[in-house]
Motif scaffolding. Structure first.
Motif, mmCIF file in Angstrom:
data_model
loop_
_atom_site.group_PDB
_atom_site.id
_atom_site.type_symbol
_atom_site.label_atom_id
_atom_site.label_comp_id
_atom_site.label_asym_id
_atom_site.label_seq_id
_atom_site.Cartn_x
_atom_site.Cartn_y
_atom_site.Cartn_z
ATOM 1 N N SER A 172 0.830 -1.195 0.000
ATOM 2 C CA SER A 172 0.000 0.000 0.000
ATOM 3 C C SER A 172 0.866 1.248 0.000
ATOM 4 N N ARG A 173 0.258 2.370 -0.382
ATOM 5 C CA ARG A 173 0.927 3.663 -0.361
ATOM 6 C C ARG A 173 0.932 4.302 1.027
ATOM 7 N N GLY A 174 0.216 3.716 1.971
ATOM 8 C CA GLY A 174 0.211 4.268 3.326
ATOM 9 C C GLY A 174 -1.017 5.086 3.660
ATOM 10 N N GLY A 175 -2.055 4.970 2.826
ATOM 11 C CA GLY A 175 -3.303 5.663 3.145
ATOM 12 C C GLY A 175 -3.958 5.077 4.391
ATOM 13 N N HIS A 176 -4.605 5.923 5.149
ATOM 14 C CA HIS A 176 -5.178 5.496 6.434
ATOM 15 C C HIS A 176 -6.197 4.380 6.263
ATOM 16 N N THR A 177 -7.099 4.520 5.291
ATOM 17 C CA THR A 177 -8.159 3.528 5.116
ATOM 18 C C THR A 177 -7.603 2.179 4.687
ATOM 19 N N SER A 178 -6.684 2.172 3.729
ATOM 20 C CA SER A 178 -6.144 0.887 3.253
ATOM 21 C C SER A 178 -5.368 0.181 4.357
#
Length: 303
Positions: A196-202
């Motif tokens: 993941s890119r580090g987004g909160h939801t993912s």
């Protein structure tokens, strides 16, 4: 416009999703407001080190603005499990006393069915999302990995994050690439590791399913960098910088990071984390907070 809407609707309470103008409009209309936001504290990239005291000044300012709400709901796990812990650490007491951790606002299905049969291989899921500039480096990484050759014990499952179709773009021995995976829960249920890119939801969705993370945050994106480092500190994943991938053989560095995760204690920690929050009812907590503010305001108004 927001002020006019509040005046016309005459609600018992207003819920503002990370929008301060809605807080201000509600206060002007005499209606209590609840704010929902991931980042009560705004982190500034690089500049505070060159301008002493700037970060503290920003903390005080944002803390004051959001503390005008009767409650501030942070849709994150409570300390010490908070993903965005850098965004809630060291806040002024005025806002810290109003913060309620509800847990991530996602509905996880019970025992989602896997999208694919891995045939005993470790499935590495790329959940690529965001604008094109953020997606492109990961797309190039996937392309490089496939051209170089995928290890026999690894299967790549890739969603390119391009809405508008769930078409299978490419597939072969050891990989499938979709334009868009409609059922993300089925994809994550298939995975042994999520990239993941580090987004909160993912991050939250992966951890709720007990999946360890390999995080490649967007350079200069303070929220995703902070989220990624927080996950690594908690032993639930590892951070791999995009700059390192741009040097030498990116596929080699990528698979080295994958193996360090899969062969270490991180997967077990992720499963324990999932079990800890399996019965956490985030939406019910949010409803209770909002109703509590509305009821309190009603009682005060009557008195």
């Amino acid at each position: 416009t927001e002020y006019r809407n509040v005046r016309e609707v005459k609600p018992d309470v207003v819920v503002s999703d990370s929008r301060f103008s809605a807080v201000l409009a509600s206060l002007m209309a005499g209606v209590p407001v609840v704010a929902i936001l991931n980042q009560p504290r705004v982190l500034l990239p690089g500049l505070p080190g060159r301008v002493p005291g700037l970060q503290k000044l920003v903390d005080l300012g944002s803390g004051y603005f959001w503390s005008l709400s009767r409650a501030v709901i942070v849709p994150d796990f409570p300390p010490p499990y908070t993903i965005g812990e850098d965004h809630v650490r060291g806040l002024p007491a005025r806002i810290a006393s109003r913060i309620e951790f509800s847990g991530p606002l996602v509905e996880v299905p019970r025992e989602p069915s896997p999208l694919i049969d891995s045939n005993g291989k470790n499935v590495v899921l790329f959940m690529i999302s965001g604008p094109e500039a953020e997606r492109k480096p990961l797309e190039e990484l996937v392309d490089h990995i496939i051209r170089r050759g995928i290890p026999n014990d690894i299967f790549l499952l890739v969603s390119l994050g391009q809405p508008g179709g769930g078409d299978l773009v490419a597939g072969g021995e050891g990989y499938r690439i979709y334009r868009w995976i409609e059922d993300k829960w089925a994809a994550m249920a298939s995975a042994d590791l999520v990239v993941s890119r580090g987004g909160h939801t993912s991050i939250a969705e992966s951890l709720l399913l007990g999946k360890p993370l390999l995080l490649i945050p967007v350079p200069g994106h303070t929220e995703k960098l902070a989220n990624s480092r927080s996950v690594e500190r908690k032993g639930l994943g590892r951070v791999l910088s995009q700059e390192i991938l741009n040097q030498g053989d990116p596929a080699r560095g990528f698979f080295e990071a994958v193996r360090r995760i899969l062969e270490g204690p991180i997967p077990d920690r992720a499963r324990k984390f999932s079990r800890r929050f399996s019965s956490w009812r985030s939406m019910a907590r949010v409803e209770a907070i909002i109703e509590g503010v509305a009821d309190t305001y009603s009682i005060l108004s009557e008195s």
